[in-house]
Every structure is written in C-alpha cells, then in structure tokens.
Design an enzyme around this catalytic site. Sequence first.
Site, PDB file in Angstrom:
ATOM      1  CB  CYS A 157      47.764  34.947  42.863  1.00 50.76           C
ATOM      2  SG  CYS A 157      48.557  33.512  43.660  1.00 50.76           S
ATOM      3  CD  GLU A 210      45.576  38.335  39.855  1.00 53.89           C
ATOM      4  OE1 GLU A 210      46.380  38.026  40.671  1.00 53.89           O
ATOM      5  OE2 GLU A 210      44.423  38.192  39.830  1.00 53.89           O
ATOM      6  CE  LYS A 244      38.015  22.735  35.853  1.00 51.81           C
ATOM      7  NZ  LYS A 244      38.673  22.882  34.805  1.00 51.81           N
ATOM      8  CD  GLU A 280      46.103  31.299  45.929  1.00 51.50           C
ATOM      9  OE1 GLU A 280      45.992  32.495  45.677  1.00 51.50           O
ATOM     10  OE2 GLU A 280      46.625  30.563  45.150  1.00 51.50           O
TER      11      GLU A 280
END
Length: 478
Positions: A284, A383, A176, A250
């Site tokens: 990331c 983040e 997906k 992750e």
Amino acid sequence: MRKHDRLYIGGEWVEPAGTGTIDVVSPHTEEAIGQAPEGTAADMDRAVAAARAAFDHGPWPRMAPGERAAVLTRLAELYEARLDEVAGLVTAEMGCPLTLSNLAQASLPQRTLAYFGGLADDVTWEETREGLLGPTRVVSEPVGVVAAITPWNVPQLLIIAKVAPALLAGCTVVVKPAPETALDPYVLAELAEEAGVPAGVLNIVAADRAVGEHLVTHPGVDHVAFTGSTAAGRRIATLCGERLRGCGLELGGKSAAILLPDADLTAYTGMLTLTALLNNGEACVAQARVLAPRERYTEVVDALAARLAELSVGDPADPSTDIGPLVSPAQRERVEGYIDLGRAEGARLVAGGGRPASAQRGYYVEPTLFADVDNRMRIAREEIFGPVLTVIPYDDERHAVDLANDSEYGLAGSVWTADPEHGIAVARRIHTGSCGVNMYNIDVNTPFGGRKSSGLGYEYGPEGLREYLEFKSIATMG
C-alpha cells in the site's frame, strides 16, 4: 507440505464447525504448499465467545500493564528463534522475495512485539487532575474484544501490528487472516500458547470475506482493526458506523515519489525495490507514481528503464531475486489489465508490459514502466498493486506538490534531493500520513496511518496503543 486440521480458539486446537479447507498455493510453482481449515460463521461465533469470556471474566484485562508487557516480551523472544521459518513460509505463501521477507515479513513483526513489550513503563495509564469540585481520576481501559482482519501482502506484520498493542492494552482479539496466507498465523498461535497468553485472549480463524463481515457485525465485538482495500474499508466503516462501533482502517494508497531537480538518480533507482517496487509492488505504501522535473524527464525515464532491466525476476526463495511472482492468478490478471489500460490511455510503454520469458510457470509480471503519463490517467490514480511504475512530469516545485496531493489517497510518499532539510520542508506540504526523504521506512516507534481514502487511525508507536484504549473520568468530592 503443511497441513492443519484445527483452529486456535479459546487457547485450544479445536475441530472446525465445517468441512471446508483452504489450499494455499505457491505463486511460484502454482502447486499447493499447505492446507488449513476454512472458518465458518459458527467458528467465528465460537472465537468471539472465547474472546468475550476472556475479556469479561478472565485475568488478562485485570493484570497490571507490566505483567501483560512481560508476556509480549516473552513472545518476542520466542518469535526471534523462528524468524527464518516465518520468512521462508511467507515467501512460499505469497511470493515476497526472501531478502525482503527476512526484514519485513519476519524481523519487523518481531521488533513490533518487542517494542510494545517495552512500552508499558512509558505510558501514563491513569492520572489525577484537579477539577472544579474536587480531584478527578482519569483512567485508561481496554476497548474490549477486537476483530483484527488482515490481508495477504504482509501477513505477519499486519497481524502483529494489531495484536501487540491490543494485547498490551488488555484487549482480547479474534484474528481473521486472508485465505491466501492461512499458514503463517499458526506459527503465531503456537508461540502465543508457549509464551503464556491466557486462553481466549488470542483466537485465529482464517476465512473468506463473508465470514469476515460476520465477524465485523458480531454483537460480541467492540472494535474492528482492518487492513485492506479502500472499498472494503468503506464497507467496514459503514457497518461499524451503523453500530457506533470503533474501527481503525489502514487502506490503499497511490503514493508519489517527488524527484527534485537536484536528486541523485543513482541513489533513487538503487532503492526501487524498497520504495516503488516494494514487495513486488504489492504494498500500500509503494511510491509507484514518480514525479520528475520536466528538465530531467528523459534522464529519469532512461535511468528507471536501465534499473528495471537489471532486476532479477524469479524464484522468491532465491536470495538474489529482486522481484517475485504476484500472489495469485487473479492478481496477475488485475495488473495485466492495468497495463493494457495504460496503453489504451496513451501512456508510452518503456519497459516490461508482459510476462517474463524465463518464467514457464508462476504468476509473474515483468517490472513495467510507463512514461508520458498524465496524472488524470487511471494508471496514475488507481492502486495497481503490482510492479508498474508511472513517470509524470512537473514544471516546478509547487506543481510537483500539487500533483502529489492530487490523489484520492494520502498514505505515504517520498522526496529525493541533495538538500535533506529542503526535502523535509517539501514533505511537510504533502498530504500523507508518512513520508521519507531520500528513503522510505516504517518504524515501530512512530505512528503509521493514512489520510483521505487511505484510512482512519494509526498503527505503531504510542499512538497505535491508544487505538485500543478508552478513557474514563472518575470524579470525587470530599
């Protein structure tokens, strides 16, 4: 403009169950560059059924590992011929500068396919061990049907990082992809078909988050492989935990770059677009938290400000561009919100902070630098996922390591020093899954994964293959 009206399910290009479409918009021009069907829960049901049938009754899990590896190798060879197309397409979809796309969005996915295609002979797929009552054969088996859910920032790499080891293991996969990058997976589907991947082994359905959750909870799925935000990862972990279903996650990061007192600032600032500002900061692993020795703090801030002023911001398809647009208006608003927050928290804005005057359209944010940052500020802890750097002073090496580790996350990091051996010693003290010395890189033959809120499990290397294997002990007597 690329227009697709079919989904790749069960080795066929099938009509979607619904009538919804995904318009993929260029973050540079703000104009549509392509269209794809929007998958529904019914489409996911069909994809899982195809993957389930291929796993339970098809040839793929029953082939010798070397036979599966040969198909992956063929897929890697075919992929190589379309590297330029893939790089350009991903750049058009999400704004990654073309120079980086050629490396990370195209070449690295191809290398990942080639690596796993060549790994089969190095793996001990089964062995016999002596037991108390007789020999026991330990065999590795594919975990089953894998749901691979991927984000938009490095779309091909993050799909292939899951698909390649899963296929080598003998699993079947339902992918997906993110709606923002719904076009590039069609290239992979076309190549898989050409390479001889059997029907149902690889299925691709782009859809929204609700349909993604339907896939995660589907009773026909055995394992979930996810890359995305920590918040979404926690949700997936909860759903998988309720079902005692394995998952690899992750997730996010807030990584630090430690500049030791003897660091070469010219070398460090020269690699900013591969570390702190990687992929426009939408990475990331971006080491956007810069830890500078107090005695060199002003020098570090000035060097970073000078480097940001040199960066070319603009059309990501131009090979000379260093920083492209963010993926969407929502992402730009998020980053601008953090810039406002940094000001409100009392950090000193040294560079950037707005939209480039030269950009009349596109989702651009200037490369931005904050100084006088405290590690407790939200801009130092959360983040941001954009081109925003924070510089935090430290007193001594122990203080620097403590600051680096004082984070919810534990994904990546780097140490910069004239003494690489000492840099390695410092890197060992940083609580992250990966770290670089005078650089940062992800290699396909070494494990990549996070600690703390940065995730569970590993990708790449033999460790990445083990995520898709289960082990069975068969004892015998006589």
